[in-house]
Motif scaffolding. Structure first.
Motif, PDB file in Angstrom:
ATOM      1  N   LEU A 205      -8.979   2.400  17.014  1.00 56.01           N
ATOM      2  CA  LEU A 205      -8.028   2.991  16.071  1.00 56.01           C
ATOM      3  C   LEU A 205      -8.429   2.603  14.654  1.00 56.01           C
ATOM      4  O   LEU A 205      -8.712   1.435  14.370  1.00 56.01           O
ATOM      5  CB  LEU A 205      -6.615   2.506  16.370  1.00 56.01           C
ATOM      6  N   THR A 206      -8.441   3.581  13.747  1.00 56.14           N
ATOM      7  CA  THR A 206      -8.841   3.342  12.367  1.00 56.14           C
ATOM      8  C   THR A 206      -7.631   3.378  11.445  1.00 56.14           C
ATOM      9  O   THR A 206      -6.667   4.113  11.676  1.00 56.14           O
ATOM     10  CB  THR A 206      -9.876   4.382  11.908  1.00 56.14           C
ATOM     11  N   LEU A 207      -7.709   2.595  10.380  1.00 56.71           N
ATOM     12  CA  LEU A 207      -6.606   2.447   9.433  1.00 56.71           C
ATOM     13  C   LEU A 207      -6.505   3.652   8.511  1.00 56.71           C
ATOM     14  O   LEU A 207      -7.500   4.143   7.998  1.00 56.71           O
ATOM     15  CB  LEU A 207      -6.814   1.183   8.605  1.00 56.71           C
ATOM     16  N   LYS A 208      -5.262   4.102   8.290  1.00 62.80           N
ATOM     17  CA  LYS A 208      -4.964   5.125   7.290  1.00 62.80           C
ATOM     18  C   LYS A 208      -3.727   4.658   6.537  1.00 62.80           C
ATOM     19  O   LYS A 208      -2.611   4.692   7.052  1.00 62.80           O
ATOM     20  CB  LYS A 208      -4.726   6.482   7.955  1.00 62.80           C
ATOM     21  N   CYS A 209      -3.927   4.179   5.308  1.00 59.99           N
ATOM     22  CA  CYS A 209      -2.807   3.665   4.513  1.00 59.99           C
ATOM     23  C   CYS A 209      -1.837   4.793   4.169  1.00 59.99           C
ATOM     24  O   CYS A 209      -2.256   5.924   3.894  1.00 59.99           O
ATOM     25  CB  CYS A 209      -3.323   3.015   3.233  1.00 59.99           C
ATOM     26  N   GLN A 210      -0.564   4.466   4.141  1.00 59.24           N
ATOM     27  CA  GLN A 210       0.485   5.462   3.868  1.00 59.24           C
ATOM     28  C   GLN A 210       1.492   4.852   2.894  1.00 59.24           C
ATOM     29  O   GLN A 210       2.603   4.477   3.265  1.00 59.24           O
ATOM     30  CB  GLN A 210       1.184   5.863   5.160  1.00 59.24           C
ATOM     31  N   LEU A 211       1.113   4.734   1.632  1.00 55.57           N
ATOM     32  CA  LEU A 211       1.992   4.123   0.636  1.00 55.57           C
ATOM     33  C   LEU A 211       3.154   5.047   0.303  1.00 55.57           C
ATOM     34  O   LEU A 211       2.999   6.266   0.181  1.00 55.57           O
ATOM     35  CB  LEU A 211       1.224   3.825  -0.649  1.00 55.57           C
ATOM     36  N   ASN A 212       4.326   4.450   0.122  1.00 55.62           N
ATOM     37  CA  ASN A 212       5.471   5.165  -0.466  1.00 55.62           C
ATOM     38  C   ASN A 212       5.363   4.966  -1.973  1.00 55.62           C
ATOM     39  O   ASN A 212       6.020   4.110  -2.561  1.00 55.62           O
ATOM     40  CB  ASN A 212       6.778   4.602   0.088  1.00 55.62           C
ATOM     41  N   TYR A 213       4.489   5.741  -2.592  1.00 57.27           N
ATOM     42  CA  TYR A 213       4.105   5.456  -3.968  1.00 57.27           C
ATOM     43  C   TYR A 213       5.259   5.659  -4.950  1.00 57.27           C
ATOM     44  O   TYR A 213       5.307   5.024  -6.010  1.00 57.27           O
ATOM     45  CB  TYR A 213       2.888   6.303  -4.375  1.00 57.27           C
ATOM     46  N   ARG A 214       6.193   6.540  -4.625  1.00 55.88           N
ATOM     47  CA  ARG A 214       7.332   6.727  -5.526  1.00 55.88           C
ATOM     48  C   ARG A 214       8.183   5.465  -5.597  1.00 55.88           C
ATOM     49  O   ARG A 214       8.620   5.046  -6.671  1.00 55.88           O
ATOM     50  CB  ARG A 214       8.169   7.906  -5.052  1.00 55.88           C
ATOM     51  N   MET A 215       8.437   4.848  -4.425  1.00 58.79           N
ATOM     52  CA  MET A 215       9.217   3.613  -4.398  1.00 58.79           C
ATOM     53  C   MET A 215       8.485   2.471  -5.092  1.00 58.79           C
ATOM     54  O   MET A 215       9.105   1.560  -5.654  1.00 58.79           O
ATOM     55  CB  MET A 215       9.534   3.228  -2.957  1.00 58.79           C
ATOM     56  N   LEU A 216       7.152   2.517  -5.077  1.00 60.48           N
ATOM     57  CA  LEU A 216       6.358   1.468  -5.718  1.00 60.48           C
ATOM     58  C   LEU A 216       6.092   1.757  -7.186  1.00 60.48           C
ATOM     59  O   LEU A 216       5.474   0.933  -7.875  1.00 60.48           O
ATOM     60  CB  LEU A 216       5.025   1.310  -4.983  1.00 60.48           C
ATOM     61  N   GLY A 217       6.542   2.911  -7.676  1.00 61.59           N
ATOM     62  CA  GLY A 217       6.347   3.263  -9.075  1.00 61.59           C
ATOM     63  C   GLY A 217       4.932   3.681  -9.405  1.00 61.59           C
ATOM     64  O   GLY A 217       4.458   3.485 -10.531  1.00 61.59           O
ATOM     65  N   LEU A 218       4.231   4.259  -8.441  1.00 67.89           N
ATOM     66  CA  LEU A 218       2.861   4.706  -8.647  1.00 67.89           C
ATOM     67  C   LEU A 218       2.802   6.222  -8.700  1.00 67.89           C
ATOM     68  O   LEU A 218       3.670   6.917  -8.155  1.00 67.89           O
ATOM     69  CB  LEU A 218       1.953   4.205  -7.529  1.00 67.89           C
ATOM     70  N   SER A 219       1.768   6.726  -9.333  1.00 69.07           N
ATOM     71  CA  SER A 219       1.501   8.158  -9.273  1.00 69.07           C
ATOM     72  C   SER A 219       0.726   8.467  -8.000  1.00 69.07           C
ATOM     73  O   SER A 219       0.193   7.558  -7.342  1.00 69.07           O
ATOM     74  CB  SER A 219       0.693   8.594 -10.495  1.00 69.07           C
ATOM     75  N   ALA A 220       0.642   9.737  -7.650  1.00 73.66           N
ATOM     76  CA  ALA A 220      -0.098  10.121  -6.450  1.00 73.66           C
ATOM     77  C   ALA A 220      -1.567   9.740  -6.569  1.00 73.66           C
ATOM     78  O   ALA A 220      -2.193   9.317  -5.595  1.00 73.66           O
ATOM     79  CB  ALA A 220       0.049  11.626  -6.211  1.00 73.66           C
TER      80      ALA A 220
END
Length: 555
Positions: free
Chosen positions: A104-119
């Motif tokens: 199984l390979t890693l695929k990050c899935q950030l909730n960037y809005r909650m973290l204050g990041l842009s896409a």
């Protein structure tokens, strides 16, 4: 009714006729209850009077007694079936190849809005983190120096399938090694080494449940109020707090110079909050601390099938031999005219045993002594019902293992619809096991690795150590494995396109399901390929945006 009861009833009737009526009513109800012998489930599954149920003896106790006391024998038989091949090996290998594949390979899935990041910022962080994680995962990260993270996945999953559970200890080396800048290491331990010591260690009183002479016990009570169940220590409330690991396999004599010793490993690191031990188990019952081998429900079933198949094979081989016997009136000849066994494969025998030995094989000729005769039967093997019977048994085994027999046997002789239904049914179970395994093993390992990566400054994650919610958001990820494959690829792709166009699914999900690849990565490669090909005489027919293109397109 005796004379005293009658006297009491007469007195009650004279003083209170109503009370006498109520007493008589209660007596009638009691009589009716005595006549009724069954109620509820006692009419069916709990009946003790039906002839079909009278020979059924059953006894169920706590998970520790039902499972823990039988765990060693279940593991041994499960591994024996797997090493013998047949349905058992097929069931285990099908799970490995479909649940994990090459890993199984890693695929990050950030909730960037909650973290204050842009896409764009989130995309950049995910790509860097996935690269750094693979830098560690592709290195030899186990304590033996032989396996990388993807190898460890297969070892852990196989251990769970064969033994019922798997355990890996997270360790840290003194310094980074080679091209791997991270110190996190995994020590995968055989499930048998997770056991309860059989002697007093100074703070407990042990009660063996396996008998005298055993190296390990199944249960021990601690002075603190807790207990050890097959190596898993729990506190007074039943919460798992530690694991007891022996320095060698209980059934092994190696190493010869070391006696059996145990080490207590706390389940969680009290400083970081990370697990010291990653324990992969799929409990069936509450307060169950050890797992049951995947093959446990069908151990007897598969063993009997193996015996039947071996008997049929042996009978067919014997039936295929054409052996001739020469009958003589004089003394028996010590040297037969032919031999079915090569000289180097023959067993040393005495003269008496050799004179009484007869061999069967292709073209064998044996000499019989005076008064000896040979009678041949007509076994007709293999029997005509062998294949239908084994197919039916495979269906029953597949049902118990949650795997359609078509997938278990890799036989797809039915229609397209039936074969596709079998694959879909099997893949529901494969995906469930993949999600469960990634949550129990891959994700905790990733979070431990990310803790080190952020602590050493190789990955930037503001608020990671100060806010548990942010740590959780920075750690969000999915794990991508092999795809199911398609019986009819055109129909499968058309169905995926329709789901995307109607908003029922996404490009990322469908790409993962169809090919096991990353959609974002595919788009980047397609864009690069299109840029490289657009000036060629034959331009690409599809742009990265999914529309057709030719040399005159300026979009």
């Amino acid at each position: 009714m005796n004379i005293i009861d009658r006297a009491v009833d007469w007195a009650v009737e004279r003083v209170s006729p109503g009370r006498a009526l109520r007493r008589e009513t209660a007596r009638m109800k009691l009589s009716m209850l005595r006549e009724v012998t069954n109620s509820g489930y006692s009419h069916s599954g709990a009946s003790r009077r039906k002839t079909s149920m009278q020979g059924w003896t059953s006894d169920s106790r706590s998970p520790q007694e039902d499972i823990g006391n039988n765990l060693r024998l279940l593991r041994e038989r499960s591994r024996d079936l797997y090493m013998s091949g047949g349905l058992a090996a097929g069931a285990i290998n099908k799970n490995k190849s479909n649940v994990l594949g090459s890993g199984l390979t890693l695929k990050c899935q950030l909730n960037y809005r909650m973290l204050g990041l842009s896409a764009e910022q989130a995309k950049e962080w995910e790509e860097k983190t996935e690269f750094e994680f693979n830098l560690w995962a592709a290195s030899k990260i186990d304590h033996t120096g032989l396996n990388d993270f993807y190898d460890a996945q297969r070892i852990m999953l196989t251990g769970w399938l064969l033994n019922g559970d798997s355990i890996a200890i997270q360790k840290y080396t003194d310094k980074a090694e080679g091209l791997n800048p991270y110190r996190l290491r995994l020590h995968v331990v055989e499930a048998d080494r997770l056991n309860t010591p059989n002697r007093n260690l100074g703070n407990s009183s042990f009660a063996s449940a396996l008998g005298d002479g055993d190296e390990t016990s199944s249960y021990a009570e601690l002075k603190s109020g807790g207990a050890i169940h097959n190596g898993v220590e729990v506190d007074w409330s039943g919460k798992v707090v530690a694991f007891w690991l022996s320095n060698k396999h209980p059934n092994s004599v190696f190493p010869l110079s070391k006696p059996m010793e145990w080490a207590r490993v706390q389940a969680t690191n009290w400083v970081t909050g990370l697990p010291n031990c990653v324990y992969v188990v799929d409990p069936e019952r509450p307060e169950q601390y050890r797992g049951v081998p995947y093959l446990a429900p069908v151990i007897e079933h598969i063993k009997q099938m193996n015996r039947y198949a071996e008997a049929e094979i042996t009978a067919a081989i014997v039936n295929s031999f054409f052996a001739a016997f020469i009958k003589v009136d004089g003394p028996k000849n010590e040297a037969p005219l032919g031999s079915a066994i090569a000289p180097e494969d023959q067993i040393e025998m005495s003269r008496e045993d050799r004179l009484a030995s007869y061999e069967m094989g292709p073209g064998t000729i044996n000499v019989l002594g005076a008064g000896e005769d040979v009678t041949f039967g007509d076994p007709k093997h293999p029997t005509m019902g062998f294949e239908p019977f084994t197919m039916t048994m495979a269906k029953l085994a597949g049902s118990a293992l949650d795997m359609p027999y078509e997938v278990l046997l890799s036989v797809f002789n039915s229609s397209y619809s039936a074969s596709r239904a079998a694959l879909l049914q099997a893949w529901r179970a494969f995906r469930d096991r993949r999600d469960w395994f990634s949550n129990d093993f891959c994700q905790p390992i990733y979070e431990s690795w990310l803790f080190e990566a952020v602590a050493t400054g190789r990955i930037k994650a503001p608020g990671f150590f100060s806010d548990p919610a942010k740590r959780k958001m920075w750690s969000q990820a999915i794990w991508i494995g092999p795809s199911p494959g398609q019986i009819d690829p055109i129909k499968e792709v058309q169905a995926s396109v329709m789901r995307i166009n109607n908003g029922f699914s996404t490009h990322e999900k469908e790409t993962s399901e169809l090919t096991g690849m990353d959609w974002d990565g595919n788009i980047d490669v397609l864009r690069r390929e299109w840029e490289m090909r657009k000036d060629l005489p034959i331009s690409p027919t599809v742009k990265p945006n999914g529309r057709g293109g030719d040399n005159n397109d300026q979009d």
